[in-house]
Motif scaffolding. Sequence first.
Motif, PDB file in Angstrom:
ATOM      1  N   LEU B 203       0.835  -1.207   0.000  1.00  0.00           N
ATOM      2  CA  LEU B 203       0.000   0.000   0.000  1.00  0.00           C
ATOM      3  C   LEU B 203       0.867   1.253   0.000  1.00  0.00           C
ATOM      4  O   LEU B 203       0.580   2.222  -0.678  1.00  0.00           O
ATOM      5  N   ASP B 204       1.949   1.223   0.811  1.00  0.00           N
ATOM      6  CA  ASP B 204       2.780   2.423   0.949  1.00  0.00           C
ATOM      7  C   ASP B 204       3.998   2.367   0.035  1.00  0.00           C
ATOM      8  O   ASP B 204       4.998   3.006   0.303  1.00  0.00           O
ATOM      9  N   ASN B 205       3.896   1.573  -1.031  1.00  0.00           N
ATOM     10  CA  ASN B 205       5.001   1.484  -1.974  1.00  0.00           C
ATOM     11  C   ASN B 205       4.859   2.574  -3.039  1.00  0.00           C
ATOM     12  O   ASN B 205       4.000   2.502  -3.911  1.00  0.00           O
ATOM     13  N   GLY B 206       5.690   3.587  -2.938  1.00  0.00           N
ATOM     14  CA  GLY B 206       5.558   4.757  -3.805  1.00  0.00           C
ATOM     15  C   GLY B 206       6.024   4.547  -5.234  1.00  0.00           C
ATOM     16  O   GLY B 206       5.878   5.429  -6.071  1.00  0.00           O
ATOM     17  N   VAL B 207       6.591   3.367  -5.525  1.00  0.00           N
ATOM     18  CA  VAL B 207       7.115   3.113  -6.871  1.00  0.00           C
ATOM     19  C   VAL B 207       5.976   3.015  -7.894  1.00  0.00           C
ATOM     20  O   VAL B 207       6.098   3.456  -9.025  1.00  0.00           O
ATOM     21  N   GLN B 208       4.853   2.438  -7.471  1.00  0.00           N
ATOM     22  CA  GLN B 208       3.761   2.196  -8.415  1.00  0.00           C
ATOM     23  C   GLN B 208       3.089   3.502  -8.830  1.00  0.00           C
ATOM     24  O   GLN B 208       3.298   4.545  -8.227  1.00  0.00           O
ATOM     25  N   SER B 209       2.248   3.414  -9.877  1.00  0.00           N
ATOM     26  CA  SER B 209       1.494   4.601 -10.279  1.00  0.00           C
ATOM     27  C   SER B 209       0.172   4.633  -9.535  1.00  0.00           C
ATOM     28  O   SER B 209      -0.113   3.759  -8.721  1.00  0.00           O
ATOM     29  N   ARG B 210      -0.618   5.655  -9.824  1.00  0.00           N
ATOM     30  CA  ARG B 210      -1.911   5.807  -9.141  1.00  0.00           C
ATOM     31  C   ARG B 210      -2.970   5.046  -9.926  1.00  0.00           C
ATOM     32  O   ARG B 210      -2.889   4.926 -11.151  1.00  0.00           O
ATOM     33  N   PHE B 211      -3.993   4.589  -9.201  1.00  0.00           N
ATOM     34  CA  PHE B 211      -5.088   3.869  -9.859  1.00  0.00           C
ATOM     35  C   PHE B 211      -5.840   4.796 -10.801  1.00  0.00           C
ATOM     36  O   PHE B 211      -5.986   5.981 -10.533  1.00  0.00           O
TER      37      PHE B 211
END
Lengths: 238, 374
Positions: B203-211
Amino acid sequence: MKRVSAAMAMTVATLLGGGLWMRLRAEPPRHAVPKSANGNLVVELCDGETAAEVPGIKDGQSMTRAQAQDVSQQLMAEWRRKNPHANWDEPIRVAAAEQGGSAAPAEKPPAGSKPTTPTQEGHTYGAFTDRDQKIWQAATDEFVGEGKRIFHDAKALGGTIAVSCDMCHPDAANTHPETYPKFQVQFGRVALLRDMINWCIENPVRGKPLPDDDKRLKALEAYILAQRKGVALEYGKH
Amino acid sequence: MSRGVKSIETRHHEERDRFFAGLSRLSRRSFFKLAGVAAAASWGKGLWTPRSFQLVDVANAAAEKEAAKFTFAYISDTHLYEQKLNDRFVRAILKAVDDVNALDPQPDFVLFGGDLAQLGQPAELKLGREILKTVKAPVKMMVGEHDWFLDMGDLWKEYFGAPSYSFDHKGVHFVTIMSVQEKDFWTARGMTPMERMQTVAGLDNGVQSRFEVGPEGREWLKKDLEKVDKKTPVIVFSHSPLYKYYRNWNFWTEDAEPVQEILRPFKTVTVIHGHTHQLLTNHIGNISFHGMLSTAWPWPYAPEGLPKLTVQMNRADPFNQFDGCGDGTTTVDEIGLVDALYNLWDRNPVTVRASYVTSGGKNDPPPTTTLASY
């Protein structure tokens, strides 16, 4: 030509204080000691300029402690005459303070005027540079980062069911380390943050509790605390 | 479970469930009025202390004309691992299945709110599918990011069909929309499918993009709603909340505004979403939003961005696996307004009424918390 002993130079350098000593370290003076016409011992000061002859002591002989003290004071007086604006802790005050005595109190700047208090120098504690701080910060961040890694990694926690801390506490939310120590009702006793960390490791994570000196436990604490930087400490809060 | 002989505990719990389901259909005033009548009736029969459950049975009979048009239940965010790895989450989904199967009357259908699996693995999805087969009512499936990002939805689609679809039920137009698309963050980083999955799972993994629903999804939604009368109530199921709550945890849909714009012409719109694992209420323009509970674990409330209408659920007890978790029932009334009942396990259920949401929090507020989250 003979030179005064290194020990003597050190003594004088110490008397001169840290600022000059730092300069010495950066660029050691390589000056020639003037010769005495009478073949007396000549003692040099570490500024590379000031020197004094010791009557009655021939070059190559050793002084008594009292004689050495005399020469040092003579050299320092000369140095201070040449450098009237040098930032300097009065030796007399230092001596008085060491005796637990009554050194003159620091003068207070008159009210309303801009304080022009000189900063103290010559001591090493707290005398660190921006670079030092950056190194320390990097080391701390690395430790916190290691805690973050473990917090997010069920295997590193020793968990057996693939559950890690972040699955319930993203960014360590709702861990409220600032409320510990507190009476943990479910334990029936006062608990530290690490007791709760270990409880979570044992129960939802289903691993073995970490020993007190386990580096992982320390890193987890570091990460959890780092996430709450700036939050007021309120131990015992429920 | 055998339907023949029931233990006294089972009968008690069934009665209790009916009691709370009944309560959720009553306004406060009619409850007290009818409770008074019922108490008098019981007193007349010589029962000095009538049991509370009996009151509602009577009250319900009299309140029949206020009765809801229909109900549907939900189970959401089960985050299954394989059973041999983790039986905790399996126990939780089974508990939820027992809950919805015990509902009497049965709901018209059961929505599954997404995140059936934890890491989108075949064994996890398969286990979830087998368990959901035991649900008596028809199941409507929704996909979550945990189901999707290992194989980009291939197996999920094979098992459950298209992730976006719509249907009409008793005068309400239902839309299930895939809202957890992400822009490609993995190719440039050379991630394996499992690395991609694990990144999204944090959840707090900032690597991914936003939904996001994405341009194709929005186009599909527009097309789907074109033929629907603007007075028809619309209920949308999405995994992520279709608004912006907290970006860092992807409690967020990047293209929320254009999606809301598509829903704007409709008179009554309700969005039921998963992902946030908490009692969560919002109202934007003509749209009411209700979050769903998870069976696996509750999320803490985010440090900022909590919608004003949200009455938080009480802080969860970490020592109780089921606390703060649960499932829920949604009651849709004659004009398509929705009362959301949060069936919090091991606590009293909480109902967030349509009248509370549409009045901007003035009427019928849900019970407040005694222990807010930190």
